[in-house]
Enzyme design. Structure first.
Site, PDB file in Angstrom:
ATOM      1  CG  HIS A  25      -0.725  -0.184   2.490  1.00 49.33           C
ATOM      2  ND1 HIS A  25       0.207   0.587   3.131  1.00 49.33           N
ATOM      3  CD2 HIS A  25      -1.178  -1.053   3.417  1.00 49.33           C
ATOM      4  CE1 HIS A  25       0.313   0.197   4.376  1.00 49.33           C
ATOM      5  NE2 HIS A  25      -0.500  -0.791   4.577  1.00 49.33           N
ATOM      6  CG  HIS A  79      -3.401  -5.696  13.083  1.00 46.01           C
ATOM      7  ND1 HIS A  79      -4.350  -4.705  13.075  1.00 46.01           N
ATOM      8  CD2 HIS A  79      -2.456  -5.314  12.184  1.00 46.01           C
ATOM      9  CE1 HIS A  79      -3.996  -3.767  12.207  1.00 46.01           C
ATOM     10  NE2 HIS A  79      -2.857  -4.115  11.647  1.00 46.01           N
ATOM     11  CD  GLU A  81      -3.096  -3.062   7.803  1.00 44.36           C
ATOM     12  OE1 GLU A  81      -2.438  -3.061   8.860  1.00 44.36           O
ATOM     13  OE2 GLU A  81      -2.849  -2.314   6.840  1.00 44.36           O
ATOM     14  CG  ASP A  83      -1.282  -7.244   6.505  1.00 46.30           C
ATOM     15  OD1 ASP A  83      -2.269  -6.800   7.117  1.00 46.30           O
ATOM     16  OD2 ASP A  83      -0.131  -6.791   6.678  1.00 46.30           O
ATOM     17  CG  HIS A 146      -0.637   0.114  12.503  1.00 41.74           C
ATOM     18  ND1 HIS A 146      -0.920   0.521  11.223  1.00 41.74           N
ATOM     19  CD2 HIS A 146      -0.670  -1.229  12.453  1.00 41.74           C
ATOM     20  CE1 HIS A 146      -1.072  -0.526  10.428  1.00 41.74           C
ATOM     21  NE2 HIS A 146      -0.919  -1.602  11.161  1.00 41.74           N
ATOM     22  CG  ASP A 165       1.074  -4.950  11.709  1.00 44.24           C
ATOM     23  OD1 ASP A 165       1.411  -6.094  11.361  1.00 44.24           O
ATOM     24  OD2 ASP A 165       0.243  -4.279  11.068  1.00 44.24           O
ATOM     25  CE1 TYR A 192       5.675  -3.527   9.175  1.00 43.44           C
ATOM     26  CE2 TYR A 192       5.536  -2.509  11.334  1.00 43.44           C
ATOM     27  CZ  TYR A 192       4.978  -3.286  10.338  1.00 43.44           C
ATOM     28  OH  TYR A 192       3.730  -3.799  10.511  1.00 43.44           O
ATOM     29  CG  HIS A 225       4.445  -7.824   8.689  1.00 42.41           C
ATOM     30  ND1 HIS A 225       3.899  -8.416   7.580  1.00 42.41           N
ATOM     31  CD2 HIS A 225       3.529  -6.920   9.107  1.00 42.41           C
ATOM     32  CE1 HIS A 225       2.703  -7.893   7.342  1.00 42.41           C
ATOM     33  NE2 HIS A 225       2.456  -6.990   8.265  1.00 42.41           N
TER      34      HIS A 225
END
Lengths: 399, 52
Positions: A25, A79, A81, A83, A146, A165, A192, A225
């Site tokens: 993104h 989380h 999100e 992904d 986040h 994250d 990151y 990640h």
């Protein structure tokens, strides 16, 4: 597919590496990334987070190497999100739609809004502890680190922190642990932080203080990640403390774009002026440097000069792109100056100064604008602008 | 006094104010300065909704 890795007794990393992704993104990733998911086996089997949707079958195959995925008793979503949540519907379908799905209050709302359906949500908050079979899980909400739903899951007996994250890095390589890769991971972790977490730095400070108060013994940090911090988890915590303080260093950036190389000449003169004051400087052409790399350098730079020609009474589109991106991530404690060449009206410097003001950056100088092509005198003004910027930074750093 | 909730989940409680950002306890939602934004996510006041 990679062989699941046993992180501790009966606890596995079962996620997937995305070798091909380059644009996350708008964040440029040169070496891919990973979507980490974790399987905690025992009297009950718990999956912590999932992977991006296209990797669902790979996740299931990884789990299958350890046990039948149908034997998963519950899922924890740290989380929401995509992904990390993208494979939740597929996993729930496989293991049983009515199995418990542990998440934060905002997590439950977000999952409903992502998948337009309900699950057997078990909402947990900071300080809540759940015993599932022979394992204990405790939760810490990390709202806006986040996303509103973000939370950490901690295994107090094994002393493992699953940090969603936070503490992650977009990196896919041949290593899985901090001790495999060593120092080479830090630039990825820094990038990151600068691109994903910087604007929530005050929250990071609060979180680190909260974690210190809880006196958690953290032996291993498993982010969603990148590599897992098992040798020295304190290293990334210390780095987060440093980055979130946003303390400026003796370093400046000159970020610019040019139409007919006039602003380029000005940028080079500004750079020379900065160097003449023995402040480290990077010249970053916005059509050569990706916005996410510029952002990474902004993290600790004490001074930033931005140059743009005036195009159609505005700033250059690429400069607008970079400034919008920077502004959203709210870097603090910068001294700034603007410059640019123009043909008739010359609004660019004024527009950039307004951006500085909105970001609460200190302006070192009203800036330098030059009609068409800079002559020697104009270049001297640009050199002086760089020198002024550098001097003000040095004054600030010695204060 | 009414509480207001941000889409990120933060709830402004007038009894507590927002001391980190200079808002004294007892400050009603209507009396917040226009520049006050959500201390968690940065959203402006127009995105908040009254908590029933």
């Amino acid at each position: 597919m990679f062989t699941p890795i046993e992180l501790a007794n009966g606890i596995y990393s079962v996620g997937c590496r995305d070798w091909d992704i380059r644009d996350f993104h708008g964040y440029e990733i040169r070496e891919g990334t990973s979507y980490n998911a974790f399987l905690v086996t025992g009297e009950q089997n718990i999956l912590i987070d999932t992977v991006k949707f296209p990797f669902k079958d790979e996740l299931l195959a990884n789990i299958n190497r350890i046990m039948d995925p149908k034997k998963i008793d519950a899922v924890i979503s740290n989380h929401t999100e995509m992904d990390h949540s993208g494979s939740i519907p597929g996993i729930m379908h496989k293991i049983g739609e009515d199995k418990p799905l542990y998440c934060s209050k905002m997590g439950a709302q977000n999952l409903k809004n992502h998948f337009n359906r309900d699950y057997n949500f078990k909402v947990v908050g900071s300080g809540d502890t759940v015993t599932l079979g022979n394992r204990t899980f405790s939760f810490l909400e990390t709202r806006m680190l986040h996303w509103p739903d973000s939370m950490f899951t901690y295994l107090p007996d094994e002393k493992i922190l699953f940090s969603s994250d936070a503490f992650g890095q977009h990196y896919a390589g041949d290593q899985f642990f901090d001790d495999d890769i060593g120092d080479e991971i830090m630039p990825h972790a820094r990038k990151y932080y600068a691109n994903i977490l910087l604007h929530f730095s005050p929250r990071v400070q609060t979180l680190l203080a909260d974690v210190a108060k809880l006196n958690l013994d953290i032996r291993m940090i498993c982010p969603d990640h990148g590599i897992i911090w098992r040798k020295d988890p304190s290293r990334i915590i210390t780095a987060y403390d440093r980055w979130s303080r946003q303390e400026p260093v003796n370093k400046a950036l000159v970020i610019f774009d040019s139409m007919w190389e006039s602003t380029t000449k000005m940028a080079r003169a500004v750079t020379s002026g900065i160097e003449s004051e023995h402040v480290g400087v990077r010249l970053m052409n916005t059509r050569r440097c990706h916005r996410s790399d510029i952002m990474t350098e902004i993290l600790d730079a004490g001074a930033v000069a931005v140059g743009s020609p005036t195009l159609n009474n505005g700033i250059f589109p690429v400069i607008a792109d970079v400034l919008t991106y920077i502004k959203g991530l709210r870097p603090q404690n910068k001294i700034a100056a603007a410059f640019g060449s123009y043909g008739w009206s010359g609004e660019a410097v004024k527009i950039i100064n307004k951006e500085f003001e909105e970001m609460k950056w200190d302006m070192a100088d009203p800036g330098v604008k030059v009609l068409y092509v800079p002559d020697e005198n104009d270049l001297k003004r640009c050199f002086d602008l760089g020198a002024t910027l550098a001097k003000k930074l040095k004054e600030k750093l010695t204060r | 006094m009414d509480k207001y909730e941000c889409p990120c989940g933060y709830v402004y409680d007038p009894a507590e104010g927002d001391m980190d950002n200079g808002i004294e306890p007892g400050t009603a939602w209507e009396d917040l300065p226009a520049s006050w934004v959500c201390p968690l996510c940065g959203a402006e006041q127009e995105y908040f909704e009254k908590v029933d």
